[in-house]
Design an enzyme around this catalytic site. Structure first.
Site, short mmCIF file in Angstrom:
data_model
loop_
_atom_site.label_atom_id
_atom_site.label_comp_id
_atom_site.label_asym_id
_atom_site.label_seq_id
_atom_site.Cartn_x
_atom_site.Cartn_y
_atom_site.Cartn_z
N ASP A 9 4.03 -2.53 27.07
CA ASP A 9 3.65 -1.40 27.92
C ASP A 9 2.20 -0.97 27.62
O ASP A 9 1.83 -0.84 26.45
CB ASP A 9 4.62 -0.25 27.61
N GLU A 27 6.49 -17.07 13.87
CA GLU A 27 7.39 -17.28 12.73
C GLU A 27 8.81 -17.60 13.19
O GLU A 27 9.65 -18.02 12.41
CB GLU A 27 7.48 -16.00 11.87
C1 GLC Z 1 3.85 1.84 31.95
C2 GLC Z 1 5.25 1.89 32.50
C3 GLC Z 1 5.42 3.18 33.21
C4 GLC Z 1 5.25 4.30 32.19
C5 GLC Z 1 3.90 4.21 31.50
C6 GLC Z 1 3.87 5.05 30.26
O1 GLC Z 1 2.94 1.79 32.95
O2 GLC Z 1 5.47 0.78 33.33
O3 GLC Z 1 6.67 3.29 33.81
O4 GLC Z 1 5.35 5.55 32.82
O5 GLC Z 1 3.62 2.90 31.08
O6 GLC Z 1 4.66 4.50 29.26
#
Ligand code: GLC
Length: 578
Positions: free
Chosen positions: A225, A286
């Protein structure tokens, strides 16, 4: 039938690879958004046992892997992208034992499983953040986050001018235990998602440990993310640009490699992030069996994005430039070609995607007057998409995407042709972006509505109780899986046939040669022995002679002499018959 030699009209863009390469190079990966996929407990919110119970559907559909959005312990301030404990399952979604069962069942069905890792920020309920608040200014506990003194008299102004991606300032002021105003902390997203300080060695070692926790359980990879956000420019300098992860800037016409969807500024795409991914690459190495890292990085131009998938870093990076490009054949050809140029330069696959839990589904996006424009959510009073046109174009776009070499991600429900809920009551909305922009952006709830499995059951079979955490539009009966399964030409059966042909013909590891001469509004290419023709123009175009239809996004048309025509907003896959 006569065969014509189309070779002089071909231009090689990307050379075919081996079908025996690492699995992620050509995999079709299906995104499960757990709260909206399938509910087993009856509380109206999807859960891991619900996923397990429906894995057969994914095996039947014919995908290679599943990516699950977060199911970790979380107060759900951002639907689970605010993680309070990275090593446990939230009771909403089940238990660790439920996760293990799901993983085992998926593996038994031949499906790999990727989980979501959220390293840019934690939840405000994470023990580290709670300890940081309790310990006060200057403490080692605060050093794991980005706490700073405010500016101006008595520190009443935020430490810099950064804005949150969800709207409003990216800083929130704390209150000291004696009730007086204290330091500020940075949050690029919601105030309940404090950003970690990735210069801190404990932050680095903690996440390597979290990777190992899930690798030890047997996951096949991680979707990272905000992979471009973890390292900020030194000194956190002011920045006056516009920050938006989701809608980019639609007024930017796609040029060489820029669609306008890339984040810029001192909080994104800093050189230091690459050290983190080199370290993670070593951790994954790993473990046996090609584990993969996929970057959610809204970075442009594509040559810059490809730096995340150099051979010692991550393995895939979502190609958002493709997703963000308008419904315009020359622009799409440009972005496709630029994508191969950029990813081939580093030996990585391209990673196509048209929908996910952060954008208006492509069946709705492409039904807008300016198809491909990306409002952050659609609600009552907004322009409503043309549903039939949106679906027709979505099927056209999906067959175009699945014909391209590389890996592709599908978002749950797109195999049903599902649109967004575009008239949801604002008082049911949950996305923090809706609240932080004071309603100026409707937010992402419309693409997160629970799936319709059965046309006749309450809640379309999403939950045994009939309850759904967001209401489904009544018209969704026609999109339900059981209304489409076994129905020739349905969106579901078209996706199934496409995935089967893609696998049998090795399209994922194939190559791309443009086929010219069909007109500017047509995207036509040859991948191995399959010819893909997507007609984005307003009138039908003839399919090259000698090509036999394998699959069509809608019924083809026929000219008076019986030759095949590719209708407007349709894609046809064909094969030359010698
Ligand atoms: C990413 C996720 C989104 C979230 C953001 C903060 O873009 O896909 O859904 O709100 O990160 O974590």
């Amino acid at each position: 039938m006569t065969t014509i030699d189309t070779r002089p009209l071909r231009t090689l863009v990307h050379t075919a690879g081996s079908p025996e390469g690492e699995w992620w190079r050509d995999a079709v990966i299906y995104q499960v958004y757990p709260r909206s996929f399938a509910d087993a407990s009856g509380d109206g919110i999807g859960d891991l046992p619900g996923v397990t119970a429906r894995l057969d559907h994914l095996a039947e559909l014919g995908v290679d892997a599943v990516w699950l959005s977060p199911f970790y312990r979380s107060p759900q301030a951002d639907a689970g992208y605010d993680v309070a404990d990275y090593r446990d399952v939230d009771p909403l979604f089940g238990t660790l034992a439920d996760f293990d069962e799901m993983l085992e069942r998926a593996h038994r069905l031949g499906l790999r499983v990727i989980v979501d890792l959220v390293p840019n920020h934690t939840s405000d309920e994470h023990v580290w953040f709670q300890a940081a608040l309790a310990a006060g200014a200057g403490s080692p506990e605060r050093a794991r986050y980005l706490f700073r003194e405010g500016r101006g008299v008595d520190g009443t102004e935020p430490p810099n001018n950064w804005q949150s991606i969800f709207g409003g300032p990216a800083w929130t002021r704390t209150t000291d235990p004696d009730g007086t105003p204290g330091e500020w902390y940075l949050h690029l997203f919601d105030s309940r998602q404090p950003d970690l300080d990735w210069e801190h060695p404990e932050v680095r070692s903690e996440f390597e440990d979290v990777l190992r926790f899930w690798l030890d359980r047997g996951v096949d990879g991680f979707r990272i993310d905000v992979a471009h956000g973890m390292v900020k420019a030194p000194g956190l300098p002011d920045w006056d640009g516009h920050v938006s992860m989701i809608d980019g800037s639609d007024d930017v016409e796609p040029t060489d490699t820029v669609s306008g969807s890339g984040n810029q500024g001192p909080m994104f795409d800093q050189e230091g992030v690459h050290d983190i991914y080199r370290a993670w690459n070593r951790v994954l190495a790993e473990y046996p069996g090609d584990r993969a890292l996929v970057a959610e990085a809204w970075v442009e131009p594509l040559s810059r994005l490809s730096r995340y998938v150099r051979s010692d870093e991550m393995h895939q990076a979502f190609n958002f430039a493709f997703l963000a490009t308008h419904w315009h054949a020359p622009a799409l050809r440009t972005v496709v070609e630029a994508s191969y140029r950029a990813s081939d330069a580093v030996g990585a696959p391209t990673t196509w995607v048209l929908s996910n839990h952060d954008v208006v589904r492509h069946a709705s996006r492409l039904g807008l007057a300016e198809p491909g424009s990306r409002p952050n959510g659609i609600g009552r009073g907004d322009e409503q998409p043309d549903e039939a046109l949106g679906l027709q174009r979505a099927r056209c776009a999906s067959l175009l995407m699945l014909g391209l070499p590389g890996s592709a991600y599908l978002y749950q429900g797109e195999e049903l042709g599902l649109p967004d809920h575009t008239s949801l009551d604002d008082d049911l909305r949950q996305d923090p972006a809706f609240f932080r922009t004071g309603g100026a952006e409707r937010g992402r709830d419309g693409c997160r509505v629970p799936l319709p499995w059965s046309a006749t059951e309450d809640g379309f079979g999403f939950s045994p109780s009939g309850v759904t955490w967001l209401p489904q539009p009544e018209e969704w009966a026609s999109y339900a899986l059981d209304a489409q399964r076994g129905v020739p030409g349905s969106t579901y059966e078209t996706y199934r046939a496409a995935l089967q042909l893609r696998r049998e013909s090795g399209l994922g590891s194939g190559g791309l040669e443009w086929l010219r001469g069909l007109g500017d509004d047509v995207i036509a290419f040859v991948n191995r022995d399959v010819l893909v023709v997507a007609n984005l123009g307003t009138g039908p175009v003839p399919l090259p002679a000698g090509a036999e239809i394998l699959l069509a996004s809608i019924d083809p048309a026929f000219a008076d002499d019986g030759s095949v025509l590719v209708p407007s907003d349709a894609t046809i896959w064909a094969r030359y018959t010698d």
